[in-house]
Write an enzyme that holds these catalytic residues in place. Structure first.
Site, PDB file in Angstrom:
ATOM      1  N   THR A   1       0.673  -1.375  -0.118  1.00  0.00           N
ATOM      2  CA  THR A   1      -0.124  -0.101  -0.107  1.00  0.00           C
ATOM      3  C   THR A   1       1.014   1.346   0.161  1.00  0.00           C
ATOM      4  OG1 THR A   1      -1.640  -1.428   1.004  1.00  0.00           O
ATOM      5  CG2 THR A   1      -2.054   1.063   0.999  1.00  0.00           C
ATOM      6  N   VAL A   2       1.765   1.318   1.101  1.00  0.00           N
ATOM      7  CA  VAL A   2       2.653   2.745   1.342  1.00  0.00           C
ATOM      8  C   VAL A   2       3.660   2.665   0.047  1.00  0.00           C
ATOM      9  CG1 VAL A   2       3.873   4.188   2.421  1.00  0.00           C
ATOM     10  CG2 VAL A   2       1.773   2.778   3.632  1.00  0.00           C
TER      11      VAL A   2
ATOM     12  N   GLU B   1       9.874   9.854   9.350  1.00  0.00           N
ATOM     13  CA  GLU B   1       8.726  10.786   9.674  1.00  0.00           C
ATOM     14  C   GLU B   1       7.356   9.886   9.292  1.00  0.00           C
ATOM     15  OE1 GLU B   1       8.163  14.634   9.898  1.00  0.00           O
ATOM     16  OE2 GLU B   1       6.475  13.271  10.631  1.00  0.00           O
TER      17      GLU B   1
ATOM     18  N   GLU C   1      -7.511  -4.852  10.401  1.00  0.00           N
ATOM     19  CA  GLU C   1      -6.705  -5.999   9.987  1.00  0.00           C
ATOM     20  C   GLU C   1      -7.625  -7.399  10.334  1.00  0.00           C
ATOM     21  OE1 GLU C   1      -3.788  -6.178   8.350  1.00  0.00           O
ATOM     22  OE2 GLU C   1      -3.594  -4.067   8.457  1.00  0.00           O
TER      23      GLU C   1
ATOM     24  N   LYS D   1       4.432   4.302  18.404  1.00  0.00           N
ATOM     25  CA  LYS D   1       4.427   5.763  18.198  1.00  0.00           C
ATOM     26  C   LYS D   1       4.587   6.798  19.213  1.00  0.00           C
ATOM     27  CE  LYS D   1       1.211   4.680  14.110  1.00  0.00           C
ATOM     28  NZ  LYS D   1      -0.125   4.451  13.730  1.00  0.00           N
TER      29      LYS D   1
HETATM   30  N1  HSE Z   1      -2.822   0.869  11.645  1.00  0.00           N
HETATM   31  C1  HSE Z   1      -2.576   1.965  11.928  1.00  0.00           C
HETATM   32  C2  HSE Z   1      -3.701   2.825  11.937  1.00  0.00           C
HETATM   33  C3  HSE Z   1      -1.888   2.915  10.586  1.00  0.00           C
HETATM   34  O1  HSE Z   1      -5.087   2.171  12.136  1.00  0.00           O
HETATM   35  O2  HSE Z   1      -3.680   3.947  12.336  1.00  0.00           O
HETATM   36  C4  HSE Z   1      -0.603   2.572  10.688  1.00  0.00           C
HETATM   37  O3  HSE Z   1       0.212   2.991  11.870  1.00  0.00           O
END
Ligand code: HSE
Length: 424
Positions: A13-14, A129, A190, A205
């Protein structure tokens, strides 16, 4: 203009979003940023992804040596996610002098110092980032925009999946399990949702961001973590009556010089800007001693939003004449227990079901008093010999509250303590 070779590890995806941005904006980046970025190699085994993006198959392989040994490749963007093989591959390319740009929050949260040691060895840069809040430039804000401040706190909604689930539960009066099922069907969550709903994603994070805020490594084992799977629509409804919105918050703050770091559901007053962050959006509220409050808001996931942060890091990296490294010891050796708070304070919402009999309330109030826990308000409804009690608790230490709840739970007259939710 100097050409800078780029390699992509993965076209998911990214990775796909990044490929699209880099190819569509090649001339624009050349003109505005003065760097000529050329994708020279891509690691991908799924050729349907390669075809779907119109990539020349001649630059695709599954062998990292094709990147390590290519002298023209200067920057490698990683999209594998998880620890291995990403960690080994990135250490190899960093040691070979190629800078790394990654969205891999778990890898950075767990292996930041190993990656940085390899980067220093190779004279390369390490940029991440995109690992926190997807397309929202929170790391650049902290490292390039707040140098005149001591950051006092960071508080955010760092996970879009859980924010989507909680928003839907609140707006449509649905139960957690039903919304999760629908989110999985639509591809928002997921098949194994644990990383999101149990708070791991937010924790990684928070580890990265609070380390950058407080200039000390905040390892994941110093972060309290609780997910949203026990949240019921009933509690969200009660919260609304008190003027609160339920969010999965990640909080890092300095209290009396010690770092407090936690991820858990919390009732946020409706007038706080974070309460209005709906659906899959992310947001972050940072307080600096001189600037005061700053709030960032945007898409924390997705091909183009996260690709936007990756491309920003690639351009930033390409323009550096000398790479900058972490200004504090980010290894395990740099972590001192005394820098972290062992207890933290909060207001609480506590809901319990008890026998509707004389003296029960007095007993419960007695246990709260025994541990110095002060009740702010109480609501009671009784039916069929059972009473539902809803306490709002004044600010109290977590340890005291937990001891009181454990003792209340052991009383014969208490059917269950149904919910304990922190109030911001
Ligand atoms: N799975 C994360 C979310 C995105 O739902 O925000 C990637 O960190």
């Amino acid at each position: 203009m100097k050409k800078i070779g780029i390699a992509l590890m993965g076209l998911g995806t990214v990775g796909g979003g990044t490929y699209r941005i880099l190819t569509a904006n090649k001339d624009y980046i050349r003109k505005v940023q003065g760097v000529d970025l050329e994708i020279m190699h891509i690691l991908e085994r799924d050729m349907t992804k390669v075809e779907a993006l119109g990539v020349d198959p001649a630059i695709v392989s599954t062998d990292v040596a094709n990147i390590v040994n290519n002298k023209d490749i200067k920057i490698v963007a990683e999209f594998f996610g998880g620890i291995e093989p990403a960690r080994s591959f990135l250490i190899a390319v960093l040691k070979a002098g190629k800078s790394v740009v990654t969205a891999n929050k778990e890898l950075v949260a767990k292996h930041w110092s190993d990656l940085e040691a390899a980067a220093k060895e190779g004279g390369a840069g390490l940029y991440f980032e995109a690992s926190c809040m997807g397309g929202v430039p929170v790391i650049r804000t902290l490292t390039e925009g707040m140098q005149g401040n001591h950051v006092q706190s960071i508080m955010g909604i760092f996970n879009g999946t859980t924010n989507y689930i909680l928003t839907k539960m609140a707006d449509e009066g649905l139960e957690y399990a039903d919304v999760l099922k629908e989110a999985q069907r639509l591809g928002y969550a997921e098949a194994n949702p644990s990383a999101d709903v149990d708070g791991f994603d937010s924790m990684y994070k928070l580890s990265i961001l609070s380390s950058l805020c407080f200039h000390k490594r905040v390892p994941i084992d110093k972060i309290y973590r609780e997910g949203i799977s026990k949240i019921s629509k009933q509690d969200i409804e009660f919260g609304k009556q008190f003027g609160f919105t339920l969010k999965l918050l990640a909080i890092g703050k300095l209290v009396d010089g010690k770092i407090e770091a936690r991820v858990h559901p919390a009732f946020v007053p409706d007038e706080h800007p974070l309460a209005g962050v709906k659906g899959s959006f992310n947001a972050c509220f940072i307080v600096g001693d001189n600037v005061g409050d700053i709030m960032l808001y945007g898409r924390g996931a997705g091909d183009l939003p996260t690709g936007s942060a990756i491309v920003s890091d690639i351009v930033y990296c390409a323009k550096q004449t000398e790479h900058r490294y972490c200004p504090f010891d980010n290894s395990a050796a740099g972590v001192r227990d005394e820098d972290f708070a062992a207890n933290f304070e909060s207001e609480y919402y506590v809901r319990m079901t008890v026998a509707d009999k004389s003296g029960v309330l007095a007993k419960i109030a007695g246990v709260f008093a025994k541990y110095g826990v002060s009740i702010n308000s109480l609501q009671q409804t009784a039916e069929d010999g059972k009473a539902s009690l809803l306490f709002m608790i004044h600010k109290t230490g977590e340890n005291n509250l937990n001891q009181a709840i454990a003792e209340i739970n052991s009383l014969n007259e208490v059917v269950a303590v149904d919910a304990v939710i922190r109030v911001m």
